[in-house]
Write a protein that holds these residues in place. Sequence first.
Motif, PDB file in Angstrom:
ATOM      1  N   ARG A   1       0.855  -1.182   0.000  1.00  0.00           N
ATOM      2  CA  ARG A   1       0.000   0.000   0.000  1.00  0.00           C
ATOM      3  C   ARG A   1       0.893   1.234   0.000  1.00  0.00           C
ATOM      4  O   ARG A   1       1.898   1.301   0.693  1.00  0.00           O
ATOM      5  CB  ARG A   1      -0.903   0.017   1.229  1.00  0.00           C
ATOM      6  N   CYS A   2       0.504   2.205  -0.790  1.00  0.00           N
ATOM      7  CA  CYS A   2       1.230   3.476  -0.824  1.00  0.00           C
ATOM      8  C   CYS A   2       1.019   4.177   0.515  1.00  0.00           C
ATOM      9  O   CYS A   2      -0.115   4.290   0.989  1.00  0.00           O
ATOM     10  CB  CYS A   2       0.698   4.329  -1.972  1.00  0.00           C
ATOM     11  N   PRO A   3       2.082   4.671   1.155  1.00  0.00           N
ATOM     12  CA  PRO A   3       1.898   5.330   2.456  1.00  0.00           C
ATOM     13  C   PRO A   3       1.162   6.660   2.359  1.00  0.00           C
ATOM     14  O   PRO A   3       0.622   7.142   3.346  1.00  0.00           O
ATOM     15  CB  PRO A   3       3.332   5.538   2.959  1.00  0.00           C
TER      16      PRO A   3
ATOM     17  N   CYS B   1      -1.321   7.649  -0.405  1.00  0.00           N
ATOM     18  CA  CYS B   1      -2.708   7.574  -0.869  1.00  0.00           C
ATOM     19  C   CYS B   1      -3.345   6.212  -0.584  1.00  0.00           C
ATOM     20  O   CYS B   1      -4.520   6.012  -0.865  1.00  0.00           O
ATOM     21  CB  CYS B   1      -2.775   7.862  -2.368  1.00  0.00           C
ATOM     22  N   HIS B   2      -2.579   5.271  -0.050  1.00  0.00           N
ATOM     23  CA  HIS B   2      -3.059   3.942   0.352  1.00  0.00           C
ATOM     24  C   HIS B   2      -3.619   3.113  -0.803  1.00  0.00           C
ATOM     25  O   HIS B   2      -4.425   2.228  -0.585  1.00  0.00           O
ATOM     26  CB  HIS B   2      -4.099   4.046   1.474  1.00  0.00           C
ATOM     27  N   SER B   3      -3.205   3.392  -2.013  1.00  0.00           N
ATOM     28  CA  SER B   3      -3.623   2.556  -3.134  1.00  0.00           C
ATOM     29  C   SER B   3      -2.578   1.456  -3.332  1.00  0.00           C
ATOM     30  O   SER B   3      -1.411   1.624  -2.978  1.00  0.00           O
ATOM     31  CB  SER B   3      -3.757   3.394  -4.403  1.00  0.00           C
TER      32      SER B   3
END
Length: 70
Positions: free
Chosen positions: A29-31, A33-35
Motif C-alpha cells: 500500500r502506498c503510504p 494515498c493507500h492505493s
Amino acid sequence: MAVPKKRTSSARRDKRRAQHKAGKARLNRCPRCHSPRLPHRVCPTCGTYAGREVIEHSIGETRPSAPDSE
C-alpha cells in the motif's frame, strides 16, 4: 558421464514443468494515498516514491460524460 537410459516422455516432462510457474505479484500500500502499488516502484496514483513526489500528477477537471439533450 551420466546419460539417461530412456527418453523422458512429453507428459512426464510437462508435469514437471507445470510446477515452475510465476507467482502472484506482491502489492504494497502506498503510504500517502493507500492505493496498491508494486514494491520499489513509483505509485501510479499519486506519483510518490520514498516520501517524495517523483512524478507530477495534474488532476483533470471532472466534466459530464454527455450533455443533456432536451
